[in-house]
Scaffold this motif. Structure first.
Motif, PDB file in Angstrom:
ATOM      1  N   CYS A  86       1.183  -3.256   4.237  1.00 48.55           N
ATOM      2  CA  CYS A  86       0.269  -4.590   3.921  1.00 48.55           C
ATOM      3  C   CYS A  86       0.164  -4.377   2.454  1.00 48.55           C
ATOM      4  O   CYS A  86       0.301  -3.639   1.784  1.00 48.55           O
ATOM      5  N   ILE A  95      -4.731  -5.881   6.820  1.00 53.11           N
ATOM      6  CA  ILE A  95      -4.845  -4.726   6.964  1.00 53.11           C
ATOM      7  C   ILE A  95      -3.944  -3.989   8.063  1.00 53.11           C
ATOM      8  O   ILE A  95      -3.355  -5.622   8.460  1.00 53.11           O
ATOM      9  N   CYS A  96      -3.481  -3.117   8.875  1.00 56.07           N
ATOM     10  CA  CYS A  96      -2.803  -2.392   9.856  1.00 56.07           C
ATOM     11  C   CYS A  96      -3.143  -1.443  10.369  1.00 56.07           C
ATOM     12  O   CYS A  96      -4.606  -0.511   9.592  1.00 56.07           O
ATOM     13  N   CYS A 139      -3.693   2.189   7.860  1.00 55.95           N
ATOM     14  CA  CYS A 139      -4.342   1.488   6.871  1.00 55.95           C
ATOM     15  C   CYS A 139      -5.710   1.404   7.591  1.00 55.95           C
ATOM     16  O   CYS A 139      -7.127   1.312   6.733  1.00 55.95           O
ATOM     17  N   LYS A 182       0.686  -1.547   0.260  1.00 55.56           N
ATOM     18  CA  LYS A 182      -0.058  -0.247   0.028  1.00 55.56           C
ATOM     19  C   LYS A 182       0.786   1.397  -0.145  1.00 55.56           C
ATOM     20  O   LYS A 182       2.340   1.019  -0.140  1.00 55.56           O
ATOM     21  N   CYS A 218       1.548   2.042   3.484  1.00 59.80           N
ATOM     22  CA  CYS A 218       1.793   0.463   5.018  1.00 59.80           C
ATOM     23  C   CYS A 218       2.448  -0.291   4.588  1.00 59.80           C
ATOM     24  O   CYS A 218       2.408  -0.480   3.371  1.00 59.80           O
TER      25      CYS A 218
HETATM   26 ZN    ZN Z   1      -2.019  -1.501   6.603  1.00 59.11          ZN
END
Ligand code: ZN
Ligand code: ADP
Ligand code: MG
Length: 512
Positions: free
Chosen positions: A60, A72-73, A76, A55, A58
């Protein structure tokens, strides 16, 4: 107690007066309508998903098929305190797109927060660029009815994508999937230079093939990786001021862009003709009913307010980095097309080679091994490209490689294999990459080009068809085709047709 006079205060217990920010639908245009000749003005905002593994802010992964909410993290999903970092590849790809489109690169650009509320936007803002964006100006040449036309670009900026709301009809619920949240996009904004649905479609197609060719985007339309907002207005012919526009959101098909524009032209013309106002509004195109509809006001009430994004430093592309990317750009589509046409390829074939990922590279590598561009092109068009398309796999994933294609071209050229044999064995060659000559031999498909064998067959056919032979000798040379056909039949297609013709002519002339 004296009631507050200051306008930002309100009286306790009273309704605070709503101060509207810019309202949509406020602007209208009214003309006297009737039979005034109107012209169409179109500007496009195109979102292309950048071809990165991860992304924008980030690490991911980006993978459209993944289980919802597995990629996801904290960044995001907009957790408080999580800090974004910038994906360097996204920056490089945006710069590459800008350079290929003749933009000037801003060596220092800024991110802003574009604030709005939507359930698939966990941050409560989109991270985008307002001023300055990464690229300014530029343009793209398209073919138009009056010849070629340059469509100016206003800007290209970087931004992240939102998640997705998934409507579960069965359970009557709307679910949120944040896998897409934070995916890097560039938005390419044109000046309002387009004047018809054809031009808009042409522009979108041309931009799409350019960005796919440059590997800036995968450009899969059905995945929404390349989508377009169409801004369209009408104005009396000769007028220079812009009319009030409708903005049709999120079209991810060239055809729908054309159809939506055609519908809007009719709808807006009808309003002008009746002397009714055209509203500035956000529209949605319904391809089933072939019409545009205004989005419900709740959906369009995006009172964007941009703020500087304090969590990200300015985006920097040094002149040296710009130069490096400029030098790495492949030859432009125009240059490559000219080169391929110069090699004697037909125009449709050059388009095929440019459109299909990896095809041009495959062609060039084969050409280095067997320098017969037309023959290689023909084999790719007839066999290789359809086979890879049918498998929906990149050319590089098959064991059939340029060496194999060069070998095949050579075998055809020297008459060891005929076209029909290639037709029969190609699917297997493509699957396995095995030796073409050995495979054809094992199937009894090697072409008979031995002149002795061909002469024998020719003699048999002449003996069996004395009338046709006589006709040939009396000058009706067209009958030769029939006789060639007979030899081919006798050989069950294995004979080399060129050799057959020669053998027949020799035999017919000899036994006169
Ligand atoms: Zn993320
Ligand atoms: P916004 O970001 O609010 O949609 P912009 O001013 O950035 O507005 O314009 C977006 C796109 O709409 C640009 O491609 C621009 O050329 C085009 N555009 C703006 N005004 C008009 C108009 N009156 N008619 C047609 N296109 C327009
Ligand atoms: Mg817009």
């Amino acid at each position: 107690m004296v009631p507050p006079k200051k306008t930002h205060l309100f009286d306790d217990g009273q309704k605070a007066p709503l101060k509207d920010a810019k309202r949509f639908n406020a602007k209208t245009t009214r003309t006297n309508g009737g039979d005034m000749a109107m012209e169409t003005v179109i500007g496009l905002e195109i979102h292309a998903q950048l071809k990165t593994k991860t992304k924008l802010f980030c690490s991911c992964a980006i993978s459209p098929g993944a289980e919802p909410n597995t990629l996801i993290c904290e960044v995001c999903t907009g957790q408080p305190g999580a800090l974004p970092r910038m994906n360097a590849k996204a920056l490089e790809l945006a710069t590459k797109a800008g350079l290929a489109l003749g933009c000037s690169i801003n060596h220092r650009s800024l991110f802003s927060r574009k604030n709005y509320f939507y359930p698939d936007l966990p941050n409560g803002f989109q991270t985008s660029q307002l001023d300055p964006p990464i690229c300014s100006g530029g343009g793209l040449e398209i073919s138009a009815p009056q010849g070629s036309k340059r469509v100016r670009l206003n800007r290209i900026h970087l931004e992240d994508d939102a998640g997705k709301c998934v409507h579960d009809e069965r359970r009557g619920k709307t679910l949120v999937d944040l896998n897409r949240a934070g995916t890097p996009l560039i938005e390419i904004v044109t000046e309002p230079d387009l004047s018809s649905s054809q031009e808009a479609m042409e522009f979108m197609k041309k931009l799409h093939s350019l960005l796919v060719f440059l590997e800036v985007t995968e450009g899969r339309l059905e995945e929404g990786e390349f989508r377009c907002d169409v801004n369209i207005s009408l104005r009396p012919q000769g007028e220079t001021k812009l009319g009030v526009r409708g903005e049709i959101k999120n079209l991810n098909s060239f055809r729908h862009v054309g159809q939506a524009i055609e519908y809007e032209i009719k709808r807006q013309s009808a309003l002008y003709a009746k002397g009714e106002p055209v509203l500035q509004e956000t529209l949605h195109f319904d391809p089933v009913r072939q019409e545009t509809r205004a989005l419900r006001s709740k959906e369009e009430a995006h009172d964007y307010r941009y703020f500087p994004q304090p969590d990200l430093p300015p985006v920097e592309v040094s002149p040296a980095e710009e130069e490096k990317i400029r030098l790495s750009l492949p030859a432009s589509v125009e240059e490559t097309t000219a080169r391929l046409l110069g090699l004697g390829l037909r125009e449709e074939l050059t388009t095929l080679l440019l459109d299909r990922k990896g095809a041009l590279d495959f062609f060039d590598r084969t050409l280095a091994l067997f320098p017969e561009p037309k023959k290689i092109g023909a084999l790719m068009e007839e066999f290789l490209l359809p086979a890879s398309l049918a498998q929906n796999a990149p050319l590089s994933s098959s064991p059939f490689q340029p060496e194999n294609l060069a070998q095949l071209a050579k075998l055809l050229d020297e008459g060891t294999l005929g076209r029909r044999a290639v037709q029969e064995i190609f699917a297997e060659l493509y699957e396995t990459g095995q030796d073409a000559e050995a495979l054809a031999k094992s199937k009894g498909l090697l072409q008979v080009s031995d002149m002795g064998a061909l002469a024998a067959m020719a003699a048999e056919v002449i003996a069996a068809h004395p009338e046709e032979a006589a006709k040939y000798r009396s000058g009706q040379e067209k009958i030769l085709g029939f006789l060639v056909g007979q030899v081919m039949r006798r050989s069950r297609g294995a004979a080399d047709p060129k050799g057959v013709g020669q053998a027949l002519i020799a035999a017919l002339n000899r036994t006169e």
